[in-house]
Design a protein around this motif. Structure first.
Motif, PDB file in Angstrom:
ATOM      1  N   PRO A  64       0.785  -1.231   0.000  1.00 12.42           N
ATOM      2  CA  PRO A  64       0.000   0.000   0.000  1.00 12.42           C
ATOM      3  C   PRO A  64       0.817   1.281   0.000  1.00 12.42           C
ATOM      4  O   PRO A  64       0.248   2.377  -0.019  1.00 12.42           O
ATOM      5  N   ASP A  65       2.143   1.176   0.025  1.00 13.76           N
ATOM      6  CA  ASP A  65       2.974   2.376   0.077  1.00 13.76           C
ATOM      7  C   ASP A  65       3.118   2.949  -1.333  1.00 13.76           C
ATOM      8  O   ASP A  65       4.174   2.886  -1.953  1.00 13.76           O
ATOM      9  N   LEU A  66       2.012   3.491  -1.845  1.00 11.09           N
ATOM     10  CA  LEU A  66       1.950   3.985  -3.219  1.00 11.09           C
ATOM     11  C   LEU A  66       1.263   5.343  -3.240  1.00 11.09           C
ATOM     12  O   LEU A  66       0.206   5.528  -2.634  1.00 11.09           O
ATOM     13  N   GLY A  67       1.872   6.310  -3.924  1.00 11.35           N
ATOM     14  CA  GLY A  67       1.236   7.592  -4.186  1.00 11.35           C
ATOM     15  C   GLY A  67       0.676   7.608  -5.591  1.00 11.35           C
ATOM     16  O   GLY A  67       1.107   6.832  -6.452  1.00 11.35           O
ATOM     17  N   VAL A  68      -0.291   8.477  -5.851  1.00 15.09           N
ATOM     18  CA  VAL A  68      -0.943   8.534  -7.164  1.00 15.09           C
ATOM     19  C   VAL A  68      -1.025   9.984  -7.628  1.00 15.09           C
ATOM     20  O   VAL A  68      -1.540  10.847  -6.912  1.00 15.09           O
ATOM     21  N   VAL A  69      -0.528  10.250  -8.840  1.00 14.79           N
ATOM     22  CA  VAL A  69      -0.670  11.548  -9.495  1.00 14.79           C
ATOM     23  C   VAL A  69      -1.432  11.323 -10.791  1.00 14.79           C
ATOM     24  O   VAL A  69      -1.004  10.529 -11.632  1.00 14.79           O
ATOM     25  N   ALA A 150       2.375   6.106  -8.779  1.00 10.89           N
ATOM     26  CA  ALA A 150       1.712   5.838 -10.059  1.00 10.89           C
ATOM     27  C   ALA A 150       1.401   7.172 -10.725  1.00 10.89           C
ATOM     28  O   ALA A 150       0.636   7.977 -10.201  1.00 10.89           O
ATOM     29  N   CYS A 151       2.012   7.412 -11.867  1.00 10.23           N
ATOM     30  CA  CYS A 151       1.726   8.607 -12.673  1.00 10.23           C
ATOM     31  C   CYS A 151       0.737   8.198 -13.753  1.00 10.23           C
ATOM     32  O   CYS A 151       1.022   7.304 -14.558  1.00 10.23           O
ATOM     33  N   VAL A 152      -0.421   8.843 -13.776  1.00  7.17           N
ATOM     34  CA  VAL A 152      -1.512   8.439 -14.659  1.00  7.17           C
ATOM     35  C   VAL A 152      -1.890   9.598 -15.556  1.00  7.17           C
ATOM     36  O   VAL A 152      -2.098  10.723 -15.083  1.00  7.17           O
ATOM     37  N   VAL A 163      -6.089   5.892 -20.834  1.00  5.13           N
ATOM     38  CA  VAL A 163      -5.348   6.115 -19.593  1.00  5.13           C
ATOM     39  C   VAL A 163      -4.040   5.337 -19.672  1.00  5.13           C
ATOM     40  O   VAL A 163      -4.028   4.141 -19.969  1.00  5.13           O
ATOM     41  N   ARG A 164      -2.948   6.035 -19.425  1.00  5.09           N
ATOM     42  CA  ARG A 164      -1.639   5.407 -19.334  1.00  5.09           C
ATOM     43  C   ARG A 164      -1.129   5.572 -17.910  1.00  5.09           C
ATOM     44  O   ARG A 164      -1.210   6.652 -17.339  1.00  5.09           O
ATOM     45  N   CYS A 165      -0.593   4.506 -17.368  1.00  2.00           N
ATOM     46  CA  CYS A 165      -0.081   4.524 -16.002  1.00  2.00           C
ATOM     47  C   CYS A 165       1.367   4.047 -16.009  1.00  2.00           C
ATOM     48  O   CYS A 165       1.678   2.988 -16.548  1.00  2.00           O
ATOM     49  N   VAL A 166       2.246   4.842 -15.417  1.00  2.00           N
ATOM     50  CA  VAL A 166       3.643   4.468 -15.228  1.00  2.00           C
ATOM     51  C   VAL A 166       3.921   4.505 -13.729  1.00  2.00           C
ATOM     52  O   VAL A 166       3.732   5.543 -13.091  1.00  2.00           O
ATOM     53  N   VAL A 167       4.332   3.376 -13.174  1.00  2.70           N
ATOM     54  CA  VAL A 167       4.658   3.313 -11.753  1.00  2.70           C
ATOM     55  C   VAL A 167       6.161   3.509 -11.594  1.00  2.70           C
ATOM     56  O   VAL A 167       6.960   2.754 -12.153  1.00  2.70           O
ATOM     57  N   LEU A 168       6.522   4.544 -10.850  1.00  8.96           N
ATOM     58  CA  LEU A 168       7.924   4.846 -10.586  1.00  8.96           C
ATOM     59  C   LEU A 168       8.312   4.275  -9.231  1.00  8.96           C
ATOM     60  O   LEU A 168       7.554   4.377  -8.258  1.00  8.96           O
ATOM     61  N   GLY A 169       9.499   3.668  -9.171  1.00  3.62           N
ATOM     62  CA  GLY A 169      10.012   3.128  -7.921  1.00  3.62           C
ATOM     63  C   GLY A 169      11.065   4.042  -7.344  1.00  3.62           C
ATOM     64  O   GLY A 169      11.560   4.954  -8.018  1.00  3.62           O
ATOM     65  N   GLY A 170      11.428   3.799  -6.116  1.00  7.19           N
ATOM     66  CA  GLY A 170      12.425   4.618  -5.446  1.00  7.19           C
ATOM     67  C   GLY A 170      13.795   4.470  -6.074  1.00  7.19           C
ATOM     68  O   GLY A 170      14.087   3.489  -6.757  1.00  7.19           O
ATOM     69  N   PRO A 171      14.679   5.465  -5.843  1.00  5.67           N
ATOM     70  CA  PRO A 171      16.018   5.420  -6.439  1.00  5.67           C
ATOM     71  C   PRO A 171      16.811   4.176  -6.069  1.00  5.67           C
ATOM     72  O   PRO A 171      17.670   3.739  -6.813  1.00  5.67           O
ATOM     73  N   GLY A 172      16.502   3.570  -4.922  1.00 12.27           N
ATOM     74  CA  GLY A 172      17.241   2.381  -4.498  1.00 12.27           C
ATOM     75  C   GLY A 172      16.756   1.090  -5.119  1.00 12.27           C
ATOM     76  O   GLY A 172      17.400   0.055  -4.990  1.00 12.27           O
ATOM     77  N   ASP A 173      15.607   1.136  -5.784  1.00  7.93           N
ATOM     78  CA  ASP A 173      15.057  -0.070  -6.386  1.00  7.93           C
ATOM     79  C   ASP A 173      15.807  -0.415  -7.668  1.00  7.93           C
ATOM     80  O   ASP A 173      16.160   0.465  -8.449  1.00  7.93           O
ATOM     81  N   PRO A 174      16.028  -1.699  -7.955  1.00  2.00           N
ATOM     82  CA  PRO A 174      16.711  -2.067  -9.192  1.00  2.00           C
ATOM     83  C   PRO A 174      15.842  -1.771 -10.401  1.00  2.00           C
ATOM     84  O   PRO A 174      14.632  -1.983 -10.365  1.00  2.00           O
ATOM     85  N   PRO A 175      16.423  -1.255 -11.484  1.00  2.00           N
ATOM     86  CA  PRO A 175      15.639  -0.991 -12.692  1.00  2.00           C
ATOM     87  C   PRO A 175      15.033  -2.266 -13.245  1.00  2.00           C
ATOM     88  O   PRO A 175      15.691  -3.298 -13.308  1.00  2.00           O
ATOM     89  N   ARG A 176      13.777  -2.194 -13.667  1.00  6.19           N
ATOM     90  CA  ARG A 176      13.096  -3.366 -14.212  1.00  6.19           C
ATOM     91  C   ARG A 176      13.325  -3.482 -15.710  1.00  6.19           C
ATOM     92  O   ARG A 176      13.054  -4.502 -16.295  1.00  6.19           O
TER      93      ARG A 176
END
Length: 201
Positions: A64-69, A150-152, A163-176
């Motif tokens: 649940p640790d997700l923000g939405v724009v 989540a940038c929507v 609708v396009r959604c791109v979920v951004l992870g924190g800088p410490g997360d490995p790139p997918r």
């Protein structure tokens, strides 16, 4: 250097997941769900965020640790237009009024997914507001207000709703995707012309 890069010194986050949906009627099938009072576009943004989170391998609400724009070129949501046409003829229920607030476009995904991160709606064309949205997203991640954002982007090409959604992870997360995203890459994911297919990463 873009505005998004100039306004923050935070490391650029990773693209954790993507999703895209295009429909003629964003409210189709929403009438039998809880919170059916919410604006139809809010159901579409909720579905896109849910699909993107499934692309992360998580059930909605499991992280649940997700923000939405949300960026939407529909400055007044469809339900608000209905209220405007009927005002004076009958009372508007509190639920219907709450469901017409533009904030519902980001609020409903958070309610349905039980996300505890911040939320924001920018009622303007995503092509205009994308840099602002990305600045906000990077700030939330950098200040640890949320682990993911989540940038929507909601647009209306040729009378449809996309609708396009791109979920951004924190800088410490490995790139997918094998690399860390930059502003131009994420902007293109959210605003490039029609023709992209639905993608999960």
């Amino acid at each position: 250097m873009t505005r998004a890069e100039a306004r923050t010194s935070a490391p650029w986050p990773t693209v954790a997941a993507e999703a895209e949906m295009t429909v003629d009627d964003p409210g189709a099938g929403a009438g039998n769900r809880p919170s059916f009072y919410a604006d139809p576009v809010a159901w579409l943004t909720t579905a896109a965020v849910t699909r993107a989170m499934e692309g992360l391998g998580r059930e909605t609400g499991a992280d649940p640790d997700l923000g939405v724009v949300v960026m939407s070129e529909t400055c007044t949501a469809p339900t608000m237009a209905v209220i405007a046409r009927t005002v004076g003829r009958s009372r508007v229920s509190p639920l219907k009024f709450a469901g017409a607030n533009p904030g519902i476009l980001a609020g409903l995904p958070c309610i349905r997914g039980q996300f505890r991160g911040p939320s924001l709606v920018l009622s303007t064309d995503p092509a205009v507001s994308v840099d602002t949205a990305l600045c906000v997203a990077v700030h939330w991640l950098h200040t640890r207000q949320s682990r993911y954002v989540a940038c929507v982007a909601h647009t209306r090409p040729a009378g449809t709703h996309r609708v396009r959604c791109v979920v951004l992870g924190g800088p410490g997360d490995p790139p997918r995707q094998g690399h860390r995203a930059d502003t131009a890459h994420v902007r293109s994911l959210l605003t490039e012309p029609a023709g992209r297919s639905v993608r999960h990463t």
